[in-house]
Design an enzyme around this catalytic site. Sequence first.
Site, PDB file in Angstrom:
ATOM      1  N   HIS A   1      -1.834  -4.564  -4.374  1.00 18.43           N
ATOM      2  CA  HIS A   1      -2.678  -3.417  -4.059  1.00 18.43           C
ATOM      3  C   HIS A   1      -2.815  -2.481  -5.252  1.00 18.43           C
ATOM      4  O   HIS A   1      -3.863  -1.880  -5.464  1.00 18.43           O
ATOM      5  CB  HIS A   1      -2.112  -2.667  -2.855  1.00 18.43           C
ATOM      6  CG  HIS A   1      -2.996  -1.582  -2.356  1.00 18.43           C
ATOM      7  ND1 HIS A   1      -4.250  -1.816  -1.819  1.00 18.43           N
ATOM      8  CD2 HIS A   1      -2.825  -0.233  -2.333  1.00 18.43           C
ATOM      9  CE1 HIS A   1      -4.800  -0.672  -1.482  1.00 18.43           C
ATOM     10  NE2 HIS A   1      -3.966   0.306  -1.779  1.00 18.43           N
TER      11      HIS A   1
ATOM     12  N   ASP B   1      -8.040  -5.112   6.691  1.00 20.30           N
ATOM     13  CA  ASP B   1      -6.974  -4.922   7.676  1.00 20.30           C
ATOM     14  C   ASP B   1      -7.613  -4.634   9.037  1.00 20.30           C
ATOM     15  O   ASP B   1      -7.789  -5.524   9.853  1.00 20.30           O
ATOM     16  CB  ASP B   1      -6.066  -3.786   7.224  1.00 20.30           C
ATOM     17  CG  ASP B   1      -4.805  -3.688   8.070  1.00 20.30           C
ATOM     18  OD1 ASP B   1      -4.667  -4.464   9.030  1.00 20.30           O
ATOM     19  OD2 ASP B   1      -3.955  -2.830   7.780  1.00 20.30           O
TER      20      ASP B   1
ATOM     21  N   LYS C   1     -21.871 -15.752 -14.927  1.00 25.16           N
ATOM     22  CA  LYS C   1     -22.136 -17.059 -14.344  1.00 25.16           C
ATOM     23  C   LYS C   1     -23.564 -17.215 -13.827  1.00 25.16           C
ATOM     24  O   LYS C   1     -23.811 -17.932 -12.864  1.00 25.16           O
ATOM     25  CB  LYS C   1     -21.131 -17.332 -13.214  1.00 25.16           C
ATOM     26  CG  LYS C   1     -19.720 -17.518 -13.733  1.00 25.16           C
ATOM     27  CD  LYS C   1     -19.632 -18.689 -14.713  1.00 25.16           C
ATOM     28  CE  LYS C   1     -18.268 -18.818 -15.327  1.00 25.16           C
ATOM     29  NZ  LYS C   1     -18.209 -19.930 -16.304  1.00 25.16           N
TER      30      LYS C   1
ATOM     31  N   ARG D   1       0.810  -1.218   0.000  1.00 22.16           N
ATOM     32  CA  ARG D   1       0.000   0.000   0.000  1.00 22.16           C
ATOM     33  C   ARG D   1       0.844   1.269   0.000  1.00 22.16           C
ATOM     34  O   ARG D   1       0.319   2.356  -0.246  1.00 22.16           O
ATOM     35  CB  ARG D   1      -0.947  -0.016   1.211  1.00 22.16           C
ATOM     36  CG  ARG D   1      -2.110  -0.981   1.049  1.00 22.16           C
ATOM     37  CD  ARG D   1      -2.933  -1.113   2.317  1.00 22.16           C
ATOM     38  NE  ARG D   1      -2.287  -1.989   3.280  1.00 22.16           N
ATOM     39  CZ  ARG D   1      -2.828  -2.352   4.446  1.00 22.16           C
ATOM     40  NH1 ARG D   1      -4.022  -1.895   4.787  1.00 22.16           N
ATOM     41  NH2 ARG D   1      -2.178  -3.161   5.268  1.00 22.16           N
TER      42      ARG D   1
END
Length: 416
Positions: A180, A318, A250, A145
């Site tokens: 990221h 996170d 799908k 990041r």
Amino acid sequence: MVMVMVVMGETATPAHAEPAAAGSLEADGNDEVLTSKFTYYSGRTLADPSKTMIFSGNGNVPLAEDIAKYLGVSLGNMNVSSFADGECSIKVNENIRGKHVILVQSTCPPSVNDSLMELLLMISTMRRSSAKTITVVMPYCGYARSDMKRGRERSPIAARDIMTMIETMGADRLVCVDMHSGQMQGFLSPAVPSDNITAIKVGALYFAEKMVNVPDSASEDAPRRNVVVVAPDEKAVSRAKEFWNVLIEKGVPEARFAMVLRKPNLEEQERKEQPQSAAAVSATSVDTDPSTALEHEIVGDEEAIADCDAIIVQDIIDSGQSMSNAASALKAGGARNVYGFATHGLFSRDALERIDRAPLDHVVVSNTASHPIGYEDKPTDKITWISIAPLLAEVLRIISEKESLNPVFRLPKEQQ
């Protein structure tokens, strides 16, 4: 404390975990689950296993073991230990001269820096031991990041520095999962090819099979669920759109798309610009305000949100704050059920408690990172871990056999 890990296993056929029942996202007691069909895994093992050796650091040993089993080989015998002063020690107990070496290491919590040092020393050890090639597999890449300088900050571009270290140590190829930002591939020179594999399609297929492709009732004529794929912020739009496209292809053509935007808060912006003590920063990062839904706005068809099954898609969980805030906003907008998917489930600090408190019905993450500290002692039924070992095994087999990776980057017909 001295920690020693010896990685050594026997060649075995992988035991495939049973997928969750249709219409449910529960893992039914399995630690990790799979999609009911292998879309990317051909079932083929390495053509000549004697030429390839797979080793793992302490970052994510279970995933490395599964990858090796799907490839039909065993993990190499290697000691990864730390001395009393915390220094890392690597010792390979097998001859690797002239071998194609694969190193599997997620630089993830609980010890990102230790995992990174292990990886760098493993690469150095293999290079000094005359390995023919070294392929580094980083399912989760720490510091990813930090891929640019932010405004006027005097800060490093840590992602670039990490790539430089990996290349300098002697890696020949890098395989990552959902970096990221794609620009990280450009942080390596042309001498070190890199592949950014996505687990977004795997997650979307899992949702299509287990939940959103099932009618609200047992009747075949019953209407399909009202499904909305949601990006929790503007940075997650591209990944959420990829997830959305898979659902449409799908069997969920009526799926819609929305995004959650955080309303500007001038007072908060001014507070962030002021110097804060470490204690203040920590307190701010774990604070949860039930009114956070009022600070966010849903961009999209507001009528579609009412009584819908919303699926929040992002690359990393996170602290869990971003997903929790988005879930609160969706519930306030009238969503019936709110689910979450992320490639990397880090669950740092009190993220597990935050996810439990949030108005999330279920969260699905891949197993790129190891389970967070405390999860084994107090597991939650709210989280399902889906294995990407078959996907990574297929990628490594293709690289080893010098085939094209194009089938992995597109959505092929499902294979049994």
